[in-house]
Design an enzyme around this catalytic site. Structure first.
Site, short mmCIF file in Angstrom:
data_model
loop_
_atom_site.label_atom_id
_atom_site.label_comp_id
_atom_site.label_asym_id
_atom_site.label_seq_id
_atom_site.Cartn_x
_atom_site.Cartn_y
_atom_site.Cartn_z
N ASP A 13 0.82 -1.22 0.00
CA ASP A 13 0.00 0.00 0.00
C ASP A 13 0.85 1.27 0.00
O ASP A 13 0.45 2.29 0.57
CB ASP A 13 -0.97 0.02 1.20
CG ASP A 13 -1.80 -1.24 1.27
OD1 ASP A 13 -2.31 -1.65 0.22
OD2 ASP A 13 -1.91 -1.83 2.37
N GLY A 15 1.51 2.98 -2.56
CA GLY A 15 1.03 3.90 -3.61
C GLY A 15 1.70 3.60 -4.95
O GLY A 15 2.13 4.51 -5.66
N LYS A 16 1.76 2.32 -5.30
CA LYS A 16 2.41 1.92 -6.56
C LYS A 16 1.72 2.51 -7.78
O LYS A 16 2.33 2.71 -8.81
CB LYS A 16 2.44 0.39 -6.69
CG LYS A 16 3.52 -0.24 -5.83
CD LYS A 16 3.59 -1.73 -6.02
CE LYS A 16 2.58 -2.49 -5.20
NZ LYS A 16 2.83 -2.60 -3.80
N LYS A 18 0.98 5.44 -8.37
CA LYS A 18 1.65 6.67 -8.81
C LYS A 18 2.78 6.34 -9.79
O LYS A 18 3.02 7.05 -10.75
CB LYS A 18 2.27 7.39 -7.60
CG LYS A 18 1.29 7.99 -6.66
CD LYS A 18 0.60 9.19 -7.23
CE LYS A 18 1.53 10.39 -7.28
NZ LYS A 18 0.84 11.56 -7.84
N GLY A 40 -4.60 -4.72 -4.15
CA GLY A 40 -5.62 -3.74 -4.51
C GLY A 40 -4.97 -2.38 -4.60
O GLY A 40 -4.31 -1.96 -3.65
N HIS A 41 -5.06 -1.75 -5.74
CA HIS A 41 -4.64 -0.35 -5.76
C HIS A 41 -5.56 0.47 -6.65
O HIS A 41 -6.22 -0.04 -7.53
CB HIS A 41 -3.16 -0.17 -6.08
CG HIS A 41 -2.69 -0.81 -7.33
ND1 HIS A 41 -2.01 -1.99 -7.35
CD2 HIS A 41 -2.81 -0.42 -8.61
CE1 HIS A 41 -1.73 -2.29 -8.58
NE2 HIS A 41 -2.20 -1.36 -9.37
N GLN A 224 1.61 -6.42 -2.73
CA GLN A 224 2.03 -6.46 -1.33
C GLN A 224 3.35 -5.69 -1.20
O GLN A 224 3.51 -4.68 -1.87
CB GLN A 224 2.14 -7.90 -0.81
CG GLN A 224 0.78 -8.61 -0.69
CD GLN A 224 0.28 -9.20 -1.99
OE1 GLN A 224 1.01 -9.85 -2.70
NE2 GLN A 224 -0.96 -8.97 -2.31
N GLY A 418 5.91 11.80 -4.72
CA GLY A 418 4.47 12.04 -4.87
C GLY A 418 4.03 13.14 -3.91
O GLY A 418 4.34 13.08 -2.72
N VAL A 419 3.32 14.15 -4.45
CA VAL A 419 2.89 15.25 -3.59
C VAL A 419 1.35 15.39 -3.59
O VAL A 419 0.82 16.41 -3.18
CB VAL A 419 3.56 16.60 -3.98
CG1 VAL A 419 5.04 16.56 -3.66
CG2 VAL A 419 3.34 16.92 -5.46
P1 IMP Z 1 -2.98 -12.95 2.37
O1 IMP Z 1 -2.09 -12.39 1.29
O2 IMP Z 1 -4.44 -12.75 2.10
O3 IMP Z 1 -2.64 -14.37 2.74
O4 IMP Z 1 -2.68 -12.10 3.73
C1 IMP Z 1 -1.43 -12.16 4.39
C2 IMP Z 1 -1.02 -10.79 4.93
O5 IMP Z 1 -0.71 -9.92 3.84
C3 IMP Z 1 -2.10 -10.07 5.74
O6 IMP Z 1 -1.47 -9.35 6.79
C4 IMP Z 1 -2.73 -9.12 4.74
O7 IMP Z 1 -3.32 -8.00 5.37
C5 IMP Z 1 -1.48 -8.72 3.95
N1 IMP Z 1 -1.79 -8.28 2.58
C6 IMP Z 1 -2.17 -9.04 1.53
N2 IMP Z 1 -2.33 -8.27 0.44
C7 IMP Z 1 -2.02 -7.01 0.78
C8 IMP Z 1 -1.94 -5.77 0.06
O8 IMP Z 1 -2.18 -5.66 -1.16
N3 IMP Z 1 -1.56 -4.69 0.79
C9 IMP Z 1 -1.24 -4.77 2.11
N4 IMP Z 1 -1.30 -5.89 2.82
C10 IMP Z 1 -1.67 -7.01 2.15
#
Ligand code: IMP
Length: 434
Positions: A13, A15-16, A18, A40-41, A224, A418-419
């Site tokens: 998270d 902010g990829k 950007k 998710g972004h 991630q 990023g601003v």
């Molecule tokens: P899993 O990937 O669903 O098995 O979750 C394992 C860990 O990775 C958990 O702490 C989730 O909150 C974290 N996680 C999985 N995907 C993301 C992401 O896109 N951003 C931030 N944390 C993530």
């Protein structure tokens, strides 16, 4: 020719989006190499339209780009169709999406197992996204996985589903007291889904190799982040794949020597979703300040993100394990209007795994990291609105000093800042695609 890996340098998270905004229009290929619809972004298009992307590479929003779901992913067919449907309803051309024949599938029993094991772990839970990611990777390593190519051969697919469910159903019913999953129904469902996307299954390794040899630009998108990597992250509070840059070669099927740049995405402070250690976490009003000002709510799960100050120890670690050549520092604007801005430069550790000490690298053991107390250095803050700055020199002197100090402590140059959330709210110091 550039083959650039984009990788989160913290816990995801960062902010990829950007960075994909900055480079996505100048590359011919965007490849995802690990994870699944746990990512998710948000991507904001020049016309202001917002898209939440989970499984599909973000290049799908850029006309002319070929997008690849690499062999390193675990693909939930239903989530794939849903995301494709959402894009098509908004007139996005999805014809340039390819799926590696060797990508694994997330099956309904993986989602069931993810949920029951988290419940079973109780307080010790990982805080997964509940999307079946871990169990799908478990089956991959156990050699019980189902790959995209199996969808092209229904009799093999049937055998594989039956043998996977033979064991899974025993566990679901006898250990977790859940209902068994019907193999025939599972087969029929997945074949019906496959009929809608099997034309996208391809030998993506070969196509990428040829494209790189032709001199085309490739962007490899990690999801991630470094500290969620199953090998290099805060195990066991990690995801089940390798977001770090080595995972890009494996998960896309290209040689490691083909990679020309590794861009780390680094938020000007730190966030984390789910359980696990987080030394600079703030549980006071400052944590709330960062969450509110930075809009720190998960795109995918809607969960509030845990927030804390910038941690130079993990940034330096990320530089090292990924071989980061350049950083994109995001969300600097969120720190405007603080009297002083703390940076964690080391930890005090005394977790029981050794004598008390002050360290400036990642502690050796999980226990020490869990109990690490941050050591802060305080830099003077700035109060000016920086969201309109488009060059480094336009930033207030104290913001420039903060950036330079992060650069020094992280050990790699900062090439973009990023601003603000908008596509153009970026300061470019070094352009990586010429
Ligand atoms: P899993 O990937 O669903 O098995 O979750 C394992 C860990 O990775 C958990 O702490 C989730 O909150 C974290 N996680 C999985 N995907 C993301 C992401 O896109 N951003 C931030 N944390 C993530």
């Amino acid at each position: 020719m550039a083959v650039m890996v984009l990788i989160g340098a913290q816990w995801g998270d960062e902010g990829k989006g950007k960075a994909t905004d900055l480079y996505g229009e100048r590359v011919q290929w965007v490849v995802r190499y690990q994870g699944g619809n746990n990512a998710g972004h948000t991507v904001v298009l020049p016309d202001g339209q917002k898209f939440a992307i989970r499984l599909i590479p973000s290049g799908i929003l850029t006309p002319g780009v070929t997008n690849v779901i690499g062999n390193g992913l675990v693909v939930n067919p239903q989530a794939l169709l849903q995301e494709l449907g959402e894009l098509e309803r908004r007139d996005i051309d999805t014809s340039r999406l390819l799926i590696s024949a060797d990508a694994h599938l997330v099956m309904p029993y993986h989602i069931a197992m993810d949920k029951v094991t988290e419940r079973y772990l109780g307080k010790a839970k990982i805080g997964t996204t509940g999307r079946g990611i871990g169990p799908a990777y478990q089956d991959k390593v156990a050699r019980l996985g189902i790959r995209a190519q199996d969808l092209l051969d229904p009799s093999i697919l049937q055998q594989k589903i039956e043998s996977a469910l033979e064991l899974k159903n025993q566990i679901l019913v006898k250990v977790y007291n859940r209902k068994a999953i019907d193999p025939q129904q599972t087969l029929e469902d997945v074949l019906a889904q496959a009929a809608q996307f099997s034309h996208r299954i391809a030998d993506t390794r070969l196509l990428l190799d040829r494209a790189i040899s032709r001199g085309e630009h490739v962007l490899m998108e990690g999801s991630q982040g470094t500290l969620l990597d199953v090998d290099h992250g805060t195990y066991p509070f990690v995801t089940s794949s390798n977001p770090t840059s080595g995972g890009a070669a494996v998960g896309a099927g290209i040689g490691a020597t083909r990679i020309t740049a590794v861009m780390g995405i680094l938020k000007a402070y730190t966030t984390r979703v789910g359980s696990g250690p987080f030394p600079t976490e703030l549980t006071d009003q400052w944590g709330e300040y960062l969450r509110k000002t930075g809009g720190e709510v998960g795109v995918n799960t809607g969960r509030d993100r845990r927030c804390g100050w910038f941690d130079a120890v993990i940034a330096r670690y990320a530089t090292r394990v990924n071989g980061i050549t350049d950083y994109f520092l995001t969300k600097l604007d969120v720190l405007s209007s603080l009297d002083r801005v703390p940076i964690c430069v080391g930890y005090r550790v005394n977790g029981g795994a050794g004598p008390a000490a002050e360290v400036d690298e990642m502690p050796l053991t999980q226990t020490d990291f869990h109990h690490a107390e941050p050591i802060y250095e305080y830099l003077p803050g700035w109060f000016e609105d920086i969201t309109g700055c488009r060059s480094f020199d336009e930033l207030p002197a104290n913001a420039r000093s903060y950036v330079r100090r992060i650069e020094e402590l992280s050990g790699s140059r900062i090439s973009a800042i990023g601003v603000g959330p908008g596509r153009d709210q970026t300061i470019v110091l070094h352009d990586l695609l010429h």
